[in-house]
Design an enzyme around this catalytic site. Structure first.
Site, mmCIF file in Angstrom:
data_model
loop_
_atom_site.group_PDB
_atom_site.id
_atom_site.type_symbol
_atom_site.label_atom_id
_atom_site.label_comp_id
_atom_site.label_asym_id
_atom_site.label_seq_id
_atom_site.Cartn_x
_atom_site.Cartn_y
_atom_site.Cartn_z
ATOM 1 N N LEU A 107 1.102 -1.110 0.003
ATOM 2 C CA LEU A 107 0.156 0.202 -0.153
ATOM 3 C C LEU A 107 1.333 1.659 0.003
ATOM 4 C CD1 LEU A 107 -2.647 -0.919 3.275
ATOM 5 C CD2 LEU A 107 -2.579 -0.547 0.684
ATOM 6 N N ASP A 108 0.247 2.195 -0.513
ATOM 7 C CA ASP A 108 1.479 3.625 -0.679
ATOM 8 C C ASP A 108 1.080 3.957 1.035
ATOM 9 O OD1 ASP A 108 2.180 6.059 -2.115
ATOM 10 O OD2 ASP A 108 0.706 6.693 -1.340
ATOM 11 N N VAL A 109 2.444 4.892 1.033
ATOM 12 C CA VAL A 109 3.119 5.310 2.588
ATOM 13 C C VAL A 109 1.874 6.330 2.808
ATOM 14 C CG1 VAL A 109 3.597 7.393 0.640
ATOM 15 C CG2 VAL A 109 4.523 6.342 3.530
#
Length: 340
Positions: A107-109
């Site tokens: 998952l993206d930051v």
């Protein structure tokens, strides 16, 4: 019977096949004293080292597949170590003996929500393969005007820099004005795909949270940074998706019925310990762990409130309704426990 080196190492919990292929290609793995080559096959009695350290090679029947559900907060990186010392999703996971957790995708930051981890690298590898077409569901808050024509374009498909992409479904889920909530589903896991799809229509994703992977839902009440071990039925559902044999054993004792509340309590305790280690001079809870009454009020409901994924089951979602599964007073009378 010999098997491919990367497959054996993945099954034994030393990483995903993709990670291990890179490790082997870099010359960091040796078999019986010789540097291994990619695609090499080994026997069960082979002596394998990674970075000069002996690693355990487990036969297939000795490996117990475990899977964790993790509630990733915004700001954590999906990497094992960060050179800048920033928090990672691995910081809060339980320790393992002779194995390690492998993330099923990323998952993206700035994206929160459901992230799966497993001790079975082969399971992780198969779940991540694009051919599986496993559905992921996200809750997104969109800033900008979204009309039916835009939604139709996103369902039909748009061209991104790495190829065509589309949402399988889009559903409105509340909100007013320029900030509106949507549920979207897709069957790929490309980098920042949900955000890029919306941005292709000149609107912005201001909040994003994954709430489902296949039929595995992010459990209500699981705190940010908390984890819960999946049941044997849930694990075998994931294994069946990728045509792996069913697991027969589980780390959840069916006689004791390790409840969600107990697992969540352990997760909260781990969160407190990590905060204390990172900020030894500061006491108390972080803002996200404080009761809702002590936080500053917002005009828009939080993403967790909007979709019923929250630390506090009494918190209400859009329109003043309690989220599904939240605690309510029984009709026709009071409950003494509610007044405690």
């Amino acid at each position: 019977m010999s098997e491919k080196l990367q497959k054996v190492l993945a099954r034994s919990g030393h990483g995903s096949r993709r990670e291990l292929e890179a490790t082997i290609a870099a010359g960091r793995v040796s078999v019986n004293g010789k540097i291994a080559s990619l695609g090499e096959r080994i026997d069960a009695d082979a002596k394998v080292k990674i970075d000069g350290r002996d690693v355990a090679i487990k036969p297939e029947d000795a490996v117990v597949c475990r899977v964790l559900m993790y509630h990733k907060p915004e700001g954590e990186l999906c990497t094992r170590k960060d050179p800048e010392g920033r928090p990672t999703v691995y910081d809060r996971l339980p320790n393992l003996q002779g194995a390690r957790w492998v993330a099923v995708g990323r998952l993206d930051v700035n994206t929160s929500g459901l992230l799966l981890f497993t001790t079975d690298g082969e399971l992780a590898n198969r779940l991540m393969h694009p051919s599986q077409q496993i559905e992921r569901e996200y809750a997104a808050r969109i800033f900008g005007e979204v009309d039916e024509a835009m939604m139709q374009r996103l369902r039909k498909g748009v061209q991104l820099e790495d190829g065509p992409a589309r949402f399988t479904t889009i559903k409105r889920a509340g909100g007013d004005g320029m900030n509106q909530w949507f549920h979207v589903t897709l069957t790929e896991g490309r980098n920042r795909e949900v955000r890029r799809l919306w941005e292709s229509q000149e609107v912005r994703v201001s909040r994003l949270m994954r709430i489902r992977y296949g039929s595995i839902q992010l459990e209500q009440g699981l705190p940010h940074g908390g984890w819960a071990e999946l049941t044997l039925d849930q694990i075998n559902y994931l294994r069946s998706l990728v045509k792996l044999p069913a697991e027969q054993r589980s780390f959840i004792d069916p006689r004791k019925q390790d409840t969600k509340q107990r697992r969540f309590a352990r997760a909260r305790k781990a969160n407190a310990q990590i905060r204390q280690e990172r900020n030894p001079g500061k006491a108390g809870r972080s803002d996200q762990d404080k009761p809702a009454s002590s936080r500053s009020k917002r005009r828009e409901p939080s993403l967790e409130q909007a979709f019923g994924v929250t630390d506090n089951p009494r918190r209400k979602g859009p329109g003043g309704r309690a989220p599904t599964g939240g605690s309510r007073k029984p009709a026709g009378g009071s409950n003494k426990k509610d007044r405690r």
